[in-house]
Design an enzyme around this catalytic site. Structure first.
Site, mmCIF file in Angstrom:
data_model
loop_
_atom_site.group_PDB
_atom_site.id
_atom_site.type_symbol
_atom_site.label_atom_id
_atom_site.label_comp_id
_atom_site.label_asym_id
_atom_site.label_seq_id
_atom_site.Cartn_x
_atom_site.Cartn_y
_atom_site.Cartn_z
ATOM 1 C CB ALA A 13 -0.901 -0.023 1.218
ATOM 2 C CB SER A 130 5.247 8.805 13.035
ATOM 3 O OG SER A 130 4.397 9.930 12.862
ATOM 4 C CE LYS A 184 3.308 6.160 14.392
ATOM 5 N NZ LYS A 184 1.913 6.069 14.152
ATOM 6 C CG HIS A 187 3.719 9.942 17.461
ATOM 7 N ND1 HIS A 187 2.725 9.771 16.521
ATOM 8 C CD2 HIS A 187 4.516 10.915 16.981
ATOM 9 C CE1 HIS A 187 2.925 10.616 15.518
ATOM 10 N NE2 HIS A 187 4.002 11.317 15.769
ATOM 11 C CG ASN A 188 -0.511 7.374 16.281
ATOM 12 O OD1 ASN A 188 0.626 7.755 16.012
ATOM 13 N ND2 ASN A 188 -1.200 6.603 15.474
ATOM 14 C CD GLU A 191 -1.442 11.696 14.501
ATOM 15 O OE1 GLU A 191 -0.289 11.261 14.362
ATOM 16 O OE2 GLU A 191 -2.420 11.155 13.938
ATOM 17 C CE LYS A 263 -6.478 4.532 8.955
ATOM 18 N NZ LYS A 263 -5.747 5.830 9.081
#
Ligand code: 6PG
Length: 471
Positions: A13, A130, A184, A187-188, A191, A263
């Site tokens: 992808a 990221s 991570k 981190h999100n 975000e 998500k």
């Protein structure tokens, strides 16, 4: 350099394609593979002429094209697809081969995969990547976690392909187990909080100050020139300048349905926070705000039933815009302080040796939350690696002190005007709670003891007490 690659990537992808191209462009030949062969063909046809991308067809071909010990990056959707890919590749792998999951996997899945694969003689890294499509191609921020020897084998490639800030790579070994994916995930979560805070500032600029899209874009441009300088502020300014080409009228942002998707990584931070006892209010309010936004039909119906104030700010608009900026900056400091605090709790709980200054360092470039501000966090941990809370670092303490009058004014005004600011407000409440030597939890303890004999501690002598209240 021999043309037989030591690395391969499966899952073509956009993120997978761009990461493979980034690796190839750095002079590392890479075998590429996808579930549907046509996609691999098209990809290698498009870019294989100038970049060392090696076409492979079956799972067996893919593995055979890589020289052992192999490093294989898996870029598929988190969850079952990762297990499916591992199961398909496993029969062809040799002992000592390294699998690297570069998706947004849940850290507990990563811990399980490390256990299972290590027991079978393979190596596995759960690696946060990221930066979206652009970052994957030109330099992401990379958060690899798992067995150190796995990281050592691939460190040269990860370091080379990551973003670089002041000559420092935005990739470093995070720690054992699922720590890379945990970091991570946080981190999100940050975000999410950052985006929600910016959205609240937008709501105020639009509805409390009454600015046009063009003017709001200009405000974000100004903010991006100061301490708030960051990728998310910069793209926000860009969004407000984009016209709607579909209808040829007005701005695109006004045509976007106000239902935020997700998500799940932000939600995972909050779920983990509940387990760890981490008061990560800004991230959680951001998750809740997305849920509330999703109730579009109910909100539309309620908008003509439920009453409340509305109207615009009657004072000096230029000053109020500056106040909103200060409130955003202070709330952002709190959101990061909470995120780092949660990583500290997780490190203690799971036995990870996280280096918080290094995390701030690798988030300075490549990733979605990249910001000038992260230099300050890096410095704060360099000055004091055992910092109890970021808010206590002299720079942030001063910044919060300076922003405070604006912060309180903006939230009060938002309440008076009926503009919802859950992330601004909860950040200030956290600040006010954290700075209080005494909270009303003495009453909660008394209530618990009265109705359930849950006992309490006293503040004047050691021990555990139970009393006959009101008798
Ligand atoms: C990144 C991003 C990325 C994430 C998207 C969308 O670091 O590149 O965090 O991993 O998938 O930002 O996330 P949501 O769909 O949950 O908003």
């Amino acid at each position: 350099m021999s043309d037989t690659p030591r690395i391969g990537l499966t899952g073509l992808a956009v993120m997978g394609q761009n990461l493979a191209r980034n690796i190839a462009r750095h002079g590392f030949p890479i075998a590429v593979h996808n579930r549907t062969v046509e996609k691999t063909r098209e990809f290698v046809d498009a870019f294989g002429g100038s970049e060392p991308l090696i076409f492979t067809e079956s799972d067996a071909d893919f593995v055979a094209a890589i020289a052992p010990p192999r490093a294989i990056i898996i870029m598929v959707k988190a969850g079952q697809p990762v297990d499916d890919v591992i199961a398909k590749l496993k029969p062809f792998l040799s002992k000592g081969d390294l699998l690297i999951d570069g998706g947004n996997s849940h850290y507990t899945d990563t811990e399980r995969r490390i256990r299972e694969l290590t027991a079978e003689g393979f190596n596995f890294l759960g690696t946060g990547v990221s930066g979206g499509e652009e970052g994957a191609l030109n330099g992401p921020s990379i958060m690899p976690g798992g067995p150190k020897e796995g990281y050592d084998y691939i460190a040269d490639i990860l370091t080379a392909i990551s973003a670089q800030v002041d000559g420092v790579p935005c990739s470093t070994y995070i720690g054992e187990g699922g720590s890379g994916h945990y970091v991570k995930m946080v981190h999100n979560g940050i975000e999410y909080a950052d985006m929600q805070l910016i959205a609240e500032a937008y709501d105020l600029l639009k509805n409390a100050v009454g600015l046009s899209n063009e003017e709001i874009g200009g405000v974000f441009d100004d903010w991006n020139a100061g301490d708030l300088d960051s990728f998310l502020i910069q793209i926000t300014a860009q969004i407000f300048k984009t016209k709607d080409t579909e209808t040829g009228e007005g701005y695109l942002v006004d045509r976007v349905l106000d239902k935020a998707g997700q998500k799940g990584t932000g939600k995972w931070v909050s779920q983990s926070a509940l387990d760890l006892g981490s008061p990560v209010t800004a991230i959680t309010e951001a998750v809740f705000a997305r849920f509330l936004s999703a109730l579009k039909d109910q909100r539309v119906a309620a908008s003509s039933i439920l009453t409340g104030p509305s109207g615009t700010h009657s004072g000096d608009k230029t000053q109020f815009i500056a106040d909103i900026r200060n409130a955003l900056y202070a709330s952002k400091i709190v959101a990061y302080a909470q995120g780092f605090d949660q990583m500290k709790l997780a490190a203690a709980e799971f036995g990870w040796n996280l280096h918080f200054g290094d995390l701030a360092t690798i988030w300075r470039g490549g990733c979605i939350i990249r910001a000038r501000f992260l230099d300050r966090i890096k410095d704060a941990y360099a000055d004091n690696p055992d910092l109890a809370n970021l808010m206590l670092a002299p720079y942030f303490n001063e910044a919060l002190k300076a922003a405070q009058p604006s912060w309180r004014k903006v939230i009060s005004e938002a309440v008076n005007l009926g503009v919802p600011t859950p992330a601004f407000s909860s950040s200030l409440a956290y600040y006010d709670g954290y700075r209080r030597a005494n909270l009303p939890a003495n009453l909660i303890q008394a209530q618990r003891d009265l109705f359930g004999a849950h006992t309490y501690e006293r503040n004047d002598r050691p021990g555990t007490f139970h009393s006959a209240w009101g008798e």
